[in-house]
Motif scaffolding. Sequence first.
Motif, short mmCIF file in Angstrom:
data_model
loop_
_atom_site.label_atom_id
_atom_site.label_comp_id
_atom_site.label_asym_id
_atom_site.label_seq_id
_atom_site.Cartn_x
_atom_site.Cartn_y
_atom_site.Cartn_z
N ALA A 1 0.85 -1.15 0.04
CA ALA A 1 0.06 0.09 0.05
C ALA A 1 0.92 1.22 0.09
CB ALA A 1 -0.88 0.01 1.32
N VAL A 2 1.82 1.25 0.91
CA VAL A 2 2.89 2.49 0.67
C VAL A 2 3.47 2.59 -0.55
CG1 VAL A 2 4.98 3.33 1.89
CG2 VAL A 2 3.13 2.15 3.51
N VAL A 3 3.85 1.64 -1.08
CA VAL A 3 4.79 1.57 -2.43
C VAL A 3 3.67 2.12 -3.47
CG1 VAL A 3 6.07 0.43 -4.06
CG2 VAL A 3 6.36 -0.13 -1.67
N ARG A 4 2.42 1.61 -3.42
CA ARG A 4 1.59 1.93 -4.58
C ARG A 4 1.16 3.45 -4.61
NH1 ARG A 4 0.61 -2.45 -7.90
NH2 ARG A 4 1.53 -4.44 -7.31
N ALA B 1 3.91 5.41 -5.80
CA ALA B 1 3.90 5.28 -7.15
C ALA B 1 2.81 5.93 -7.75
CB ALA B 1 4.12 3.96 -7.83
N GLY B 2 1.92 5.99 -7.31
CA GLY B 2 0.55 6.83 -7.72
C GLY B 2 0.23 6.49 -9.40
N GLN B 3 0.36 5.00 -9.66
CA GLN B 3 -0.16 4.88 -11.08
C GLN B 3 -1.67 4.57 -11.14
OE1 GLN B 3 2.07 4.10 -13.79
NE2 GLN B 3 3.77 5.20 -12.54
N PRO B 4 -2.12 5.12 -12.29
CA PRO B 4 -3.65 5.11 -12.17
C PRO B 4 -4.36 3.56 -12.02
CG PRO B 4 -2.78 6.65 -13.69
CD PRO B 4 -1.67 5.89 -13.14
N GLY B 5 -3.62 2.70 -12.58
CA GLY B 5 -4.18 1.38 -12.65
C GLY B 5 -4.10 0.64 -11.16
N ASP B 6 -3.67 1.36 -10.16
CA ASP B 6 -3.50 0.98 -8.91
C ASP B 6 -4.46 1.41 -8.14
OD1 ASP B 6 -1.34 -0.57 -9.39
OD2 ASP B 6 0.12 0.69 -8.60
N ARG B 7 -5.38 2.36 -8.57
CA ARG B 7 -6.22 3.16 -7.67
C ARG B 7 -7.66 2.22 -7.05
NH1 ARG B 7 -6.13 8.61 -7.67
NH2 ARG B 7 -5.13 9.58 -9.10
N ALA B 8 -7.83 1.35 -7.76
CA ALA B 8 -9.31 0.57 -7.37
C ALA B 8 -9.04 -0.02 -6.10
CB ALA B 8 -9.59 -0.29 -8.50
N CYS C 1 -3.30 11.48 -0.92
CA CYS C 1 -4.58 11.75 -1.69
C CYS C 1 -5.01 10.57 -2.76
CB CYS C 1 -4.35 13.03 -2.76
SG CYS C 1 -4.45 14.69 -1.92
N PHE C 2 -3.68 10.01 -3.17
CA PHE C 2 -4.10 8.94 -4.00
C PHE C 2 -4.53 7.69 -3.33
CE2 PHE C 2 -2.53 4.94 -5.92
CZ PHE C 2 -2.99 5.11 -7.38
N ALA C 3 -4.15 7.41 -2.03
CA ALA C 3 -4.92 6.30 -1.16
C ALA C 3 -6.19 6.78 -0.80
CB ALA C 3 -3.74 6.33 0.10
N PHE C 4 -6.72 7.98 -0.88
CA PHE C 4 -7.93 8.45 -0.36
C PHE C 4 -8.63 8.70 -1.61
CE2 PHE C 4 -6.09 8.47 3.69
CZ PHE C 4 -7.06 8.42 4.63
#
Length: 325
Positions: free
Chosen positions: A237-240, A243-250, A299-302
């Motif tokens: 979770a920290v790494v992704r 990294a902030g890749q759009p495909g990792d959002r869901a 922000c990405f994680a939320f």
Amino acid sequence: MTEARLQAFAPDGLPEISAGADLAGLVAKHTELRDGDVVAVTSKVVAKAEGRVRPGPREDAVAGETARVVARRGPVLIVRTHHGLTMAAAGIDASNVASGTVVLLPVDPDASARSLRERLRHLTGANVAVIVTDTAGRAWREGQTDMAIGAAGITPLEDFVGRVDAHGNELAVTRPAVADELAGAAELVQGKLHGRPVAVLRGRADLVLPPGEHGPGARALVRDDTSDMFGYGAREAVVRALAGQPGDRAPFGAPAAPEDLAAALVQAPGVREVVPSEDDASAHVLADTPAGVAVAAICFAFGWQVDTIDDTTAGIAVRVSPVTT
């Protein structure tokens, strides 16, 4: 005096299962089924009958069965399969199979359960439910237990929401996963080393649906990404998020409420103020310049995104907004 009773028994004598085996015929031969029984069959023998045995080591087969990696610790991989199941090594098993081969999960365990149920009805005349079971570990708990990965003729979740207990309290979130509970009971009589891949559970005929009604299947037990609070392992979770890749959002879930985002952002070193807009469509973050990376990751994680970053004499002013699909 009335009593509740659940019986479970697993027959001996089933032969080694190979591709094309009439699994329902073997179950019918080795059991005496009654209306209302629940038949639990391990995913391994279902997969063997369906030709899901592959040569080679387990590691070579994992990638093809993986939708995404959830967590890893050295060589251990926890993945989400194409079925939506979260399991070690995609549920691929190298035990109780010829050396040098592995068994994959059935392609569609719910369809396998429906086929077995219909065939058992034809062979025995009994209206039974069928669950396809597999073994899995659980977060926060040592050891493993069996769960239902396929189901037919049973509603896998009982819903007690809105009912009232003996003290007059209304139940709000109680939804027993009865298919999983039955799978665990079945494993107690099957064992791992006794060659008993089939169990019959008797005493919960109230859970068995009428002939021709198969129910939603075990897929109903899979929590979707938007409501999964643990879509990644802690490290991943920290790494992704960084990294902030759009495909990792869901797997991080649906966009969080502005107040939840604000409560998280103000914990980041260097963030001084978070001001949500009146319509909750955006928020403004005031922070020291080095805090920009942390702001973007949180922000990405939320489920929010950084729209603009402006340099000011006092640091940075960041405008963020919820991600829309």
